[in-house]
Design an enzyme around this catalytic site. Structure first.
Site, PDB file in Angstrom:
ATOM      1  N   SER A   1       2.361   4.396   7.589  1.00 34.47           N
ATOM      2  CA  SER A   1       1.403   4.090   8.655  1.00 34.47           C
ATOM      3  C   SER A   1       2.217   3.691   9.868  1.00 34.47           C
ATOM      4  O   SER A   1       3.383   3.297   9.738  1.00 34.47           O
ATOM      5  CB  SER A   1       0.508   2.926   8.228  1.00 34.47           C
ATOM      6  OG  SER A   1      -0.162   2.346   9.324  1.00 34.47           O
TER       7      SER A   1
ATOM      8  N   TYR B   1      -1.538  -5.798   4.804  1.00 33.24           N
ATOM      9  CA  TYR B   1      -1.350  -4.362   5.030  1.00 33.24           C
ATOM     10  C   TYR B   1       0.018  -4.109   5.659  1.00 33.24           C
ATOM     11  O   TYR B   1       0.773  -3.236   5.215  1.00 33.24           O
ATOM     12  CB  TYR B   1      -2.463  -3.855   5.934  1.00 33.24           C
ATOM     13  CG  TYR B   1      -2.390  -2.389   6.285  1.00 33.24           C
ATOM     14  CD1 TYR B   1      -2.929  -1.432   5.440  1.00 33.24           C
ATOM     15  CD2 TYR B   1      -1.800  -1.964   7.468  1.00 33.24           C
ATOM     16  CE1 TYR B   1      -2.868  -0.079   5.754  1.00 33.24           C
ATOM     17  CE2 TYR B   1      -1.733  -0.621   7.799  1.00 33.24           C
ATOM     18  CZ  TYR B   1      -2.273   0.321   6.936  1.00 33.24           C
ATOM     19  OH  TYR B   1      -2.202   1.657   7.256  1.00 33.24           O
TER      20      TYR B   1
ATOM     21  N   ASP C   1      -6.019   4.615 -11.653  1.00 31.43           N
ATOM     22  CA  ASP C   1      -5.869   3.397 -10.859  1.00 31.43           C
ATOM     23  C   ASP C   1      -4.375   3.214 -10.619  1.00 31.43           C
ATOM     24  O   ASP C   1      -3.619   2.904 -11.545  1.00 31.43           O
ATOM     25  CB  ASP C   1      -6.445   2.199 -11.617  1.00 31.43           C
ATOM     26  CG  ASP C   1      -6.363   0.896 -10.823  1.00 31.43           C
ATOM     27  OD1 ASP C   1      -5.635   0.850  -9.807  1.00 31.43           O
ATOM     28  OD2 ASP C   1      -7.007  -0.083 -11.232  1.00 31.43           O
TER      29      ASP C   1
ATOM     30  N   ALA D   1      -2.707   6.933  -1.892  1.00 26.25           N
ATOM     31  CA  ALA D   1      -3.724   5.891  -2.039  1.00 26.25           C
ATOM     32  C   ALA D   1      -3.367   4.692  -1.151  1.00 26.25           C
ATOM     33  O   ALA D   1      -2.214   4.270  -1.092  1.00 26.25           O
ATOM     34  CB  ALA D   1      -3.823   5.454  -3.501  1.00 26.25           C
ATOM     35  N   GLY D   2      -4.369   4.160  -0.451  1.00 34.69           N
ATOM     36  CA  GLY D   2      -4.100   3.027   0.433  1.00 34.69           C
ATOM     37  C   GLY D   2      -5.357   2.244   0.732  1.00 34.69           C
ATOM     38  O   GLY D   2      -6.479   2.755   0.622  1.00 34.69           O
TER      39      GLY D   2
ATOM     40  N   ALA E   1       2.655  -6.047   5.591  1.00 35.12           N
ATOM     41  CA  ALA E   1       3.698  -6.359   4.612  1.00 35.12           C
ATOM     42  C   ALA E   1       3.900  -5.198   3.648  1.00 35.12           C
ATOM     43  O   ALA E   1       5.042  -4.809   3.335  1.00 35.12           O
ATOM     44  CB  ALA E   1       3.331  -7.633   3.852  1.00 35.12           C
ATOM     45  N   SER E   2       2.803  -4.613   3.182  1.00 34.61           N
ATOM     46  CA  SER E   2       2.914  -3.511   2.225  1.00 34.61           C
ATOM     47  C   SER E   2       3.551  -2.286   2.862  1.00 34.61           C
ATOM     48  O   SER E   2       4.353  -1.587   2.226  1.00 34.61           O
ATOM     49  CB  SER E   2       1.534  -3.166   1.665  1.00 34.61           C
ATOM     50  OG  SER E   2       0.701  -2.575   2.654  1.00 34.61           O
ATOM     51  N   LYS E   3       3.221  -2.018   4.112  1.00 34.56           N
ATOM     52  CA  LYS E   3       3.736  -0.812   4.760  1.00 34.56           C
ATOM     53  C   LYS E   3       5.189  -0.983   5.206  1.00 34.56           C
ATOM     54  O   LYS E   3       5.978  -0.025   5.138  1.00 34.56           O
ATOM     55  CB  LYS E   3       2.847  -0.443   5.947  1.00 34.56           C
ATOM     56  CG  LYS E   3       1.429  -0.040   5.536  1.00 34.56           C
ATOM     57  CD  LYS E   3       1.405   1.128   4.559  1.00 34.56           C
ATOM     58  CE  LYS E   3      -0.001   1.635   4.289  1.00 34.56           C
ATOM     59  NZ  LYS E   3      -0.021   2.795   3.378  1.00 34.56           N
TER      60      LYS E   3
END
Length: 331
Positions: free
Chosen positions: A143, A156, A64, A92-93, A158-160
């Site tokens: 991405s 999504y 994990d 992982a995404g 924000a994370s990328k």
């Protein structure tokens, strides 16, 4: 520096399906040794057998990525099995689709934990190993959403955006280590089970559109980066177009993307709301492909078919930039 694959040790997160499974196969058939990481232990063993059948060595390490201790165990298992780690791919995404306020905050938090903190955990384990060895390649799967904001996918995005910045920062820290590389990959829309695994709170069916790339396209990009490391690489012309458009005209790009997504949602058929696989693994979505190209009658890879369209799109963006610059000079 170019490098052959035979004998290299590769850690791959998100390896149970989609891009990760395709990449595991791509490295294995070139003789690499792969440490496969994901939450679905039984499925990882299946992928490991595929890799061995293709000529590579493979171990399955249920992991994990949101748990730093679990990622540390992954690094330890890979080192024990293969003696070293040459390549670490943070693949992982996940994501949440729909109006931001309509999803539980736990789903947004999980998106950040998987996409950004998961990659940070991987880098934290890999970089000390690379520095001790004097070499290594870290690859982060970002991405097109890391270059231009994706409406109705705020967490999504924000994370990328964060993952792209994280990758760029690490590259500058490691400038004095010429054989330690940090690469970022920016795929366009890819035909994987990821749409099944993400959460959808929009109440509408997701349709990825007519330009869809194969997971194998991204897998081959990973392989090329190990042979010839580069800072940032797009997979598919829409990803490169998004980068250029947002750099040259961020306001109009945001407006067009937002308008297009709102229109698409209004036209989409109803669908049940789902949390996908964010909080716990699901049984569905086990293969490399998500089946979108087959259902739409699209070619195996959109790359050759879309090259002319890509050139036209990029030319249009250059024209737009020139028009905007000329307008500013006339003021």
């Amino acid at each position: 520096m170019t490098r052959e694959m035979a004998g290299l040790s590769v850690v791959m997160t998100g390896a149970s399906s989609g891009i990760g499974r395709a990449a595991a196969r791509a490295f294995a058939q070139r003789g690499a040794r792969v440490a496969l990481a994901a939450r679905r232990a039984e499925l990882l063993e299946e992928v490991a057998r595929e890799c061995r059948d293709l000529g590579g060595d493979a171990i399955a390490v249920p992991t994990d990525v949101t748990d730093a201790t679990s990622v540390a165990a992954l690094a330890g298992e890979a080192q024990r099995a293969f003696g070293r780690i040459d390549v670490w791919i943070n693949n992982a995404g996940t994501g949440v689709f729909g109006p931001y306020q309509d999803a539980d905050l736990a789903l947004h938090r999980r998106t950040i934990e998987v996409n950004l903190l998961g990659a940070m955990h991987g880098a934290y384990m890999a970089l000390p190993i690379f520095l001790r060895q004097g070499h290594g390649t870290l690859i982060n799967t970002v991405s097109l959403g890391g270059w231009a904001p994706s409406p109705f996918a705020a967490a999504y995005t924000a994370s990328k955006f964060g993952l792209r910045g994280f990758s760029a920062s690490l590259r500058q820290e490691l400038k004095d280590c010429p054989d330690v590389h940090v690469c970022a990959v920016f795929p366009a829309i890819v035909d994987t089970p990821g749409l099944e695994h993400g959460a959808n709170v929009s109440g509408r069916r997701i349709d990825p559109g007519p330009v869809i790339y194969a997971p194998e396209d991204v897998a081959e990009t990973f392989v090329s980066l190990v042979r010839w490391p580069r800072d940032e690489v797009a997979v598919g012309w829409p990803a490169r177009a998004a980068q250029i458009a947002y750099a040259l005209a961020p306001g109009p790009t945001e407006h067009l993307m937002g308008a297009a997504m709102r229109r698409a949602l209004k036209r989409a058929s109803p669908a049940r709301r789902t949390r996908g696989a964010l909080l716990k693994p699901v049984a569905t979505g086990r293969g490399v492909s998500g089946g979108w190209r087959e259902r739409k009658g699209l070619p195996f890879s959109a790359r050759p078919a879309s090259s002319i369209i890509g050139v036209m799109a990029l030319a249009g963006l250059v024209l737009l930039a020139g028009t905007k610059a000329a307008a500013r000079l006339r003021r």
